[in-house]
Design a protein around this motif. Sequence first.
Motif, PDB file in Angstrom:
ATOM      1  N   SER A  14     -20.402 -26.070   7.876  1.00 51.04           N
ATOM      2  CA  SER A  14     -20.823 -25.500   9.139  1.00 51.04           C
ATOM      3  C   SER A  14     -20.193 -25.594  10.506  1.00 51.04           C
ATOM      4  CB  SER A  14     -22.255 -25.910   9.333  1.00 51.04           C
ATOM      5  OG  SER A  14     -22.062 -27.439  10.180  1.00 51.04           O
ATOM      6  N   LEU A  15     -20.360 -24.735  11.409  1.00 51.46           N
ATOM      7  CA  LEU A  15     -19.441 -25.097  12.672  1.00 51.46           C
ATOM      8  C   LEU A  15     -20.619 -25.377  13.843  1.00 51.46           C
ATOM      9  CD1 LEU A  15     -18.178 -21.460  12.411  1.00 51.46           C
ATOM     10  CD2 LEU A  15     -16.878 -23.441  12.173  1.00 51.46           C
ATOM     11  N   PRO A  16     -20.176 -26.425  14.398  1.00 55.52           N
ATOM     12  CA  PRO A  16     -21.156 -27.030  15.756  1.00 55.52           C
ATOM     13  C   PRO A  16     -21.568 -26.209  16.689  1.00 55.52           C
ATOM     14  CG  PRO A  16     -19.120 -28.050  16.039  1.00 55.52           C
ATOM     15  CD  PRO A  16     -18.915 -27.141  14.709  1.00 55.52           C
ATOM     16  N   VAL A  25     -27.802 -28.341  16.363  1.00 53.78           N
ATOM     17  CA  VAL A  25     -27.628 -27.023  16.007  1.00 53.78           C
ATOM     18  C   VAL A  25     -26.353 -26.764  15.395  1.00 53.78           C
ATOM     19  CG1 VAL A  25     -28.080 -24.534  16.461  1.00 53.78           C
ATOM     20  CG2 VAL A  25     -29.468 -26.601  17.636  1.00 53.78           C
ATOM     21  N   LEU A  26     -26.269 -26.314  13.996  1.00 51.08           N
ATOM     22  CA  LEU A  26     -25.223 -25.985  13.344  1.00 51.08           C
ATOM     23  C   LEU A  26     -25.280 -24.322  13.121  1.00 51.08           C
ATOM     24  CD1 LEU A  26     -25.269 -28.533  10.562  1.00 51.08           C
ATOM     25  CD2 LEU A  26     -24.059 -28.710  12.856  1.00 51.08           C
ATOM     26  N   LEU A  27     -23.998 -23.663  13.193  1.00 51.98           N
ATOM     27  CA  LEU A  27     -23.943 -22.169  12.502  1.00 51.98           C
ATOM     28  C   LEU A  27     -23.215 -22.466  11.177  1.00 51.98           C
ATOM     29  CD1 LEU A  27     -24.238 -19.375  12.994  1.00 51.98           C
ATOM     30  CD2 LEU A  27     -21.830 -19.334  13.652  1.00 51.98           C
ATOM     31  N   MET A  28     -24.012 -22.213  10.213  1.00 53.04           N
ATOM     32  CA  MET A  28     -23.246 -22.064   8.637  1.00 53.04           C
ATOM     33  C   MET A  28     -22.245 -21.203   8.729  1.00 53.04           C
ATOM     34  SD  MET A  28     -24.433 -23.725   6.002  1.00 53.04           S
ATOM     35  CE  MET A  28     -24.331 -22.758   4.450  1.00 53.04           C
ATOM     36  N   ASN A  29     -21.064 -21.761   8.168  1.00 56.18           N
ATOM     37  CA  ASN A  29     -19.916 -20.933   8.090  1.00 56.18           C
ATOM     38  C   ASN A  29     -19.551 -20.072   7.066  1.00 56.18           C
ATOM     39  OD1 ASN A  29     -17.207 -19.990   8.733  1.00 56.18           O
ATOM     40  ND2 ASN A  29     -16.337 -22.004   8.314  1.00 56.18           N
ATOM     41  N   ASP A  30     -20.596 -18.986   7.116  1.00 58.19           N
ATOM     42  CA  ASP A  30     -20.926 -18.066   6.046  1.00 58.19           C
ATOM     43  C   ASP A  30     -21.110 -16.723   6.731  1.00 58.19           C
ATOM     44  OD1 ASP A  30     -21.624 -16.761   3.875  1.00 58.19           O
ATOM     45  OD2 ASP A  30     -22.865 -18.579   3.105  1.00 58.19           O
ATOM     46  N   ASN A  31     -20.021 -15.920   6.521  1.00 56.74           N
ATOM     47  CA  ASN A  31     -19.875 -14.399   7.019  1.00 56.74           C
ATOM     48  C   ASN A  31     -21.149 -13.808   6.414  1.00 56.74           C
ATOM     49  OD1 ASN A  31     -18.681 -12.623   8.462  1.00 56.74           O
ATOM     50  ND2 ASN A  31     -17.077 -12.090   7.004  1.00 56.74           N
ATOM     51  N   ARG A  32     -21.680 -14.095   5.289  1.00 58.08           N
ATOM     52  CA  ARG A  32     -22.721 -13.118   4.865  1.00 58.08           C
ATOM     53  C   ARG A  32     -23.938 -12.993   5.496  1.00 58.08           C
ATOM     54  NH1 ARG A  32     -23.409 -16.095  -0.809  1.00 58.08           N
ATOM     55  NH2 ARG A  32     -23.268 -17.784   0.456  1.00 58.08           N
ATOM     56  N   TRP A  33     -24.299 -13.814   6.277  1.00 61.99           N
ATOM     57  CA  TRP A  33     -25.548 -13.912   7.059  1.00 61.99           C
ATOM     58  C   TRP A  33     -25.532 -14.893   8.237  1.00 61.99           C
ATOM     59  CZ3 TRP A  33     -26.027 -16.352   2.069  1.00 61.99           C
ATOM     60  CH2 TRP A  33     -26.487 -15.416   1.002  1.00 61.99           C
ATOM     61  N   PRO A  34     -26.025 -14.158   9.496  1.00 65.71           N
ATOM     62  CA  PRO A  34     -25.881 -15.077  10.695  1.00 65.71           C
ATOM     63  C   PRO A  34     -26.943 -16.281  10.273  1.00 65.71           C
ATOM     64  CG  PRO A  34     -25.879 -12.845  11.305  1.00 65.71           C
ATOM     65  CD  PRO A  34     -26.114 -12.768   9.722  1.00 65.71           C
ATOM     66  N   TRP A 110     -30.349 -19.120  -0.051  1.00 67.09           N
ATOM     67  CA  TRP A 110     -30.168 -20.291  -0.659  1.00 67.09           C
ATOM     68  C   TRP A 110     -29.989 -20.180  -2.074  1.00 67.09           C
ATOM     69  CZ3 TRP A 110     -35.015 -19.427   2.117  1.00 67.09           C
ATOM     70  CH2 TRP A 110     -34.847 -20.019   3.329  1.00 67.09           C
ATOM     71  N   GLY A 111     -28.743 -20.833  -2.639  1.00 70.48           N
ATOM     72  CA  GLY A 111     -28.666 -20.587  -3.878  1.00 70.48           C
ATOM     73  C   GLY A 111     -27.848 -19.486  -4.333  1.00 70.48           C
ATOM     74  N   TYR A 112     -27.527 -18.643  -3.523  1.00 67.01           N
ATOM     75  CA  TYR A 112     -27.110 -17.293  -4.120  1.00 67.01           C
ATOM     76  C   TYR A 112     -25.499 -17.220  -3.877  1.00 67.01           C
ATOM     77  CZ  TYR A 112     -26.226 -12.239  -4.094  1.00 67.01           C
ATOM     78  OH  TYR A 112     -25.822 -11.181  -4.476  1.00 67.01           O
ATOM     79  N   GLY A 113     -24.866 -17.149  -4.763  1.00 72.10           N
ATOM     80  CA  GLY A 113     -23.365 -16.841  -4.629  1.00 72.10           C
ATOM     81  C   GLY A 113     -22.517 -17.884  -4.108  1.00 72.10           C
ATOM     82  N   THR A 114     -21.418 -17.584  -3.470  1.00 74.94           N
ATOM     83  CA  THR A 114     -20.678 -18.668  -3.076  1.00 74.94           C
ATOM     84  C   THR A 114     -20.458 -18.310  -1.576  1.00 74.94           C
ATOM     85  OG1 THR A 114     -19.359 -18.699  -5.073  1.00 74.94           O
ATOM     86  CG2 THR A 114     -18.454 -19.616  -3.119  1.00 74.94           C
ATOM     87  N   ARG A 115     -20.436 -19.175  -0.585  1.00 74.82           N
ATOM     88  CA  ARG A 115     -20.126 -19.070   0.726  1.00 74.82           C
ATOM     89  C   ARG A 115     -18.874 -18.767   1.155  1.00 74.82           C
ATOM     90  NH1 ARG A 115     -18.206 -22.816   4.691  1.00 74.82           N
ATOM     91  NH2 ARG A 115     -17.301 -24.162   2.971  1.00 74.82           N
ATOM     92  N   ARG A 116     -19.148 -17.740   2.178  1.00 76.59           N
ATOM     93  CA  ARG A 116     -17.664 -17.233   2.475  1.00 76.59           C
ATOM     94  C   ARG A 116     -17.457 -17.232   3.949  1.00 76.59           C
ATOM     95  NH1 ARG A 116     -19.257 -12.207   0.023  1.00 76.59           N
ATOM     96  NH2 ARG A 116     -19.572 -11.382   1.846  1.00 76.59           N
ATOM     97  N   ASP A 121     -11.859 -15.324  14.079  1.00 73.32           N
ATOM     98  CA  ASP A 121     -12.341 -14.676  15.222  1.00 73.32           C
ATOM     99  C   ASP A 121     -13.676 -14.428  15.146  1.00 73.32           C
ATOM    100  OD1 ASP A 121      -9.672 -14.878  15.955  1.00 73.32           O
ATOM    101  OD2 ASP A 121      -9.228 -12.739  15.998  1.00 73.32           O
ATOM    102  N   LYS A 122     -14.241 -13.785  14.052  1.00 78.10           N
ATOM    103  CA  LYS A 122     -15.555 -13.696  14.002  1.00 78.10           C
ATOM    104  C   LYS A 122     -16.468 -14.642  14.266  1.00 78.10           C
ATOM    105  CE  LYS A 122     -18.686 -10.786  11.150  1.00 78.10           C
ATOM    106  NZ  LYS A 122     -18.999 -10.536   9.907  1.00 78.10           N
ATOM    107  N   GLY A 123     -16.167 -16.103  13.766  1.00 81.92           N
ATOM    108  CA  GLY A 123     -17.065 -17.050  13.746  1.00 81.92           C
ATOM    109  C   GLY A 123     -16.845 -17.277  14.872  1.00 81.92           C
ATOM    110  N   LYS A 124     -15.745 -17.427  15.735  1.00 83.10           N
ATOM    111  CA  LYS A 124     -15.854 -17.886  17.385  1.00 83.10           C
ATOM    112  C   LYS A 124     -16.613 -17.102  18.061  1.00 83.10           C
ATOM    113  CE  LYS A 124     -11.441 -19.850  17.652  1.00 83.10           C
ATOM    114  NZ  LYS A 124      -9.808 -19.450  17.711  1.00 83.10           N
ATOM    115  N   LEU A 125     -16.546 -15.612  18.038  1.00 87.24           N
ATOM    116  CA  LEU A 125     -17.518 -14.468  18.602  1.00 87.24           C
ATOM    117  C   LEU A 125     -19.000 -14.786  18.494  1.00 87.24           C
ATOM    118  CD1 LEU A 125     -16.575 -11.939  20.173  1.00 87.24           C
ATOM    119  CD2 LEU A 125     -17.090 -10.750  18.010  1.00 87.24           C
ATOM    120  N   LEU A 126     -19.149 -14.940  17.280  1.00 91.10           N
ATOM    121  CA  LEU A 126     -20.735 -15.109  17.104  1.00 91.10           C
ATOM    122  C   LEU A 126     -21.244 -16.460  17.899  1.00 91.10           C
ATOM    123  CD1 LEU A 126     -23.394 -14.494  15.815  1.00 91.10           C
ATOM    124  CD2 LEU A 126     -22.687 -15.550  13.833  1.00 91.10           C
TER     125      LEU A 126
END
Lengths: 135, 135
Positions: A14-16, A25-34, A110-116, A121-126
Motif C-alpha cells: 500500500s501507499l500511506p 488510512v492506506l491506499l492499496m497500490n493496485d491499479n485495478r481498483w481504487p 479479494w483473492g483475484y489475480g495479482t496486484r498491479r 504518476d497515477k498513484g500520486k494523482l489519486l
Amino acid sequence: MSEFLLDERLRADSLPVCELDLCRVLLMNDNRWPWAILVPRIVNAEEIHLLDTNAQIRLLGETTRIADVMAAVTGCEKINIGALGNIVRQLHVHVIARNCGDENWPGPVWGYGTRRPYPSDKGKLLLNKIKRQLA
Amino acid sequence: MSEFLLDERLRADSLPVCELDLCRVLLMNDNRWPWAILVPRIVNAEEIHLLDTNAQIRLLGETTRIADVMAAVTGCEKINIGALGNIVRQLHVHVIARNCGDENWPGPVWGYGTRRPYPSDKGKLLLNKIKRQLA
C-alpha cells in the motif's frame, strides 16, 4: 504496553494516505481498483464485533468518511466494504470503489489475480485527490 | 409511500432467521459456510455510507449481535463481514463464519462456486441454534 505496528504485508502492498483519529488510512497500490484500507491503531484487534462499542462507532464513522471520499473522488457506481482478515489478522477494513466492467466485476476484489502497482504518476494523482477531498 | 420488500434473489437463496429492530436476518441456504445476512428494512437503501448516522449505528449494533451469535454457535476461527451489493443492490450485510480449510479459504465466499443447499435437518439444526443463541 505494546505499541501499534502496521502489519508488514499491509505496509508492503500500500501507499500511506493519512492518520485519522482512530485509523491509519492506506491506499492499496493496485491499479485495478481504487481501494482504501483503514487500520485502527488498536493493538491486537482482529474482529470488529469484539471491539468495545465506542471503538466500533469511531471505526464506523471513519469508514463512512473514507467511503464518501472514495465515492466523490472516483464517481464509482458501487462501494464495497469488507473486513475479512483471513490472511492478515490485524483488523483492517477495506473500502473499494467498484464499477460495472472493472476487473472481476461483479465478483469481489479479494483473492483475484495479482496486484498491479500504479504507474507512479497515477498513484500520486489519486493520492492527492483523496487528500484534497479529506481536507 | 413504498413498503420494504426483500429482494427476490436474497429470499430465494436463504432461510429466514428473525426480525431485529432494524434488520431482517437470513441464513444463506449454503452448506459450505455458516453465513448470515442482515437486510435493513429501509426502502431503497443501497450504501452504508449514505445511511443517516442513526441507521448506521443501529445496523452496526445488529451486525455485531449477529457476528457474536455466529461465532458462539459455530466456534469459528474468523468472522468475515462484508457489504458488496454489486449484484443485489438492496443493502445487505454478510456475516460469515470461516475456518482454516473451509471452501476457498483464505479467499472470500462471494462468487465462489455454486451454492449447495443444506440437507434439511442440518439447516434446521443450525437455524435452531442461532435462534436459541439470539433469545
